[in-house]
Write a protein that holds these residues in place. Structure first.
Motif, PDB file in Angstrom:
ATOM      1  N   ASP A 121       0.863  -1.185   0.000  1.00 51.82           N
ATOM      2  CA  ASP A 121       0.000   0.000   0.000  1.00 51.82           C
ATOM      3  C   ASP A 121       0.894   1.228   0.000  1.00 51.82           C
ATOM      4  O   ASP A 121       1.711   1.420   0.900  1.00 51.82           O
ATOM      5  N   ASP A 122       0.759   2.078  -1.012  1.00 53.34           N
ATOM      6  CA  ASP A 122       1.614   3.261  -1.141  1.00 53.34           C
ATOM      7  C   ASP A 122       1.289   4.354  -0.128  1.00 53.34           C
ATOM      8  O   ASP A 122       2.097   5.260   0.086  1.00 53.34           O
ATOM      9  N   ASP A 123       0.131   4.270   0.506  1.00 61.82           N
ATOM     10  CA  ASP A 123      -0.239   5.323   1.455  1.00 61.82           C
ATOM     11  C   ASP A 123      -1.118   4.752   2.564  1.00 61.82           C
ATOM     12  O   ASP A 123      -2.279   5.139   2.723  1.00 61.82           O
ATOM     13  N   PRO A 124      -0.567   3.841   3.370  1.00 68.39           N
ATOM     14  CA  PRO A 124      -1.381   3.252   4.437  1.00 68.39           C
ATOM     15  C   PRO A 124      -1.645   4.244   5.563  1.00 68.39           C
ATOM     16  O   PRO A 124      -0.791   5.064   5.898  1.00 68.39           O
ATOM     17  N   VAL A 125      -2.833   4.174   6.131  1.00 71.05           N
ATOM     18  CA  VAL A 125      -3.150   5.019   7.287  1.00 71.05           C
ATOM     19  C   VAL A 125      -2.319   4.588   8.484  1.00 71.05           C
ATOM     20  O   VAL A 125      -1.810   5.417   9.248  1.00 71.05           O
TER      21      VAL A 125
END
Length: 220
Positions: A121-125
């Motif tokens: 995931d390139d932008d995980p929370v």
């Protein structure tokens, strides 16, 4: 002793026998291409993935997203992608090298009982962005760490893993209908090896031997 949450936890001691076994494990961790078709024992895949999930990650983000590819139609489309990309790769070599390339066994997609598509995931929370502002690629590196942990855990059980990289990542993402922020890092074939070798297959077929560490070690 180490402290965690106020409780003292004993640091594990690793015996010389364990150290030798660990070295053996690293030497026998092979990139498997030739699989038996028999399924894994019930619960084994879940156990291996649970161990792999212990891997470290930047900011504790755990960016790996694992898709178990069971559908025959989806598997067939992934195999078609491999075959197209494999032929395109062969055409980049001159005639002699291309002939050698086409003789290589580069995937076990048709035989392996388990297919895993591993995305990052390139932008995980999770992780709140910690540690990746200047080096966002550490998310993918974290996912690779998980893959290697899975690989070693599988080898302990006598199970082989093959990393198939001759694929169009965007095509695989479309086939599996994953989130747009997920980037393919690895497509893994998993199953019991048809044969066992301690040396890499690409070395045995005279494609590329391993080189000594000294050629890749530098001091500044």
């Amino acid at each position: 002793m180490a402290e965690r949450g106020g409780d003292e936890i004993a640091t594990p001691g690793f015996t010389q026998e364990f150290r030798q076994d660990f070295e053996t494990l690293l030497k026998w961790r092979r990139d498997v291409r030739r699989f038996k078709t028999e399924p894994l024992p019930a619960g084994m895949l879940e156990r291996l993935l649970g161990l792999a999930d212990l891997a470290p990650s930047v900011g504790n983000s755990q960016p790996w997203r694992i898709v178990i590819v069971d559908g025959p139609e989806k598997r067939a489309r992934v195999i078609s992608s491999f075959e197209a990309e494999n032929e395109a790769a062969a055409q980049r070599y001159d005639d002699d090298k291309a002939a050698h390339y086409r003789q290589l066994k580069l995937a076990g997609l048709k035989e392996a009982p388990v297919h895993l598509a591993v995305f990052s995931d390139d932008d995980p929370v999770q992780g709140h962005g910690l540690g990746r502002t200047t080096m966002p690629e550490t998310l993918a590196y974290s996912t690779v760490s998980m893959i290697h942990t899975f690989w070693l855990a599988a080898r302990v059980e006598g199970i082989g893993v093959g990393w198939v990289s001759i694929l169009d990542p965007e095509a695989v993402a479309r086939i599996l209908q994953v989130d747009a922020d997920w980037r393919l890092v690895a497509y893994l074939c998993v199953g019991f090896p048809e044969e066992e070798h301690i040396d890499p297959e690409l070395e045995r077929v005279r494609w590329q031997a391993r080189s000594p560490l000294e050629t890749r070690l530098f001091r500044r």
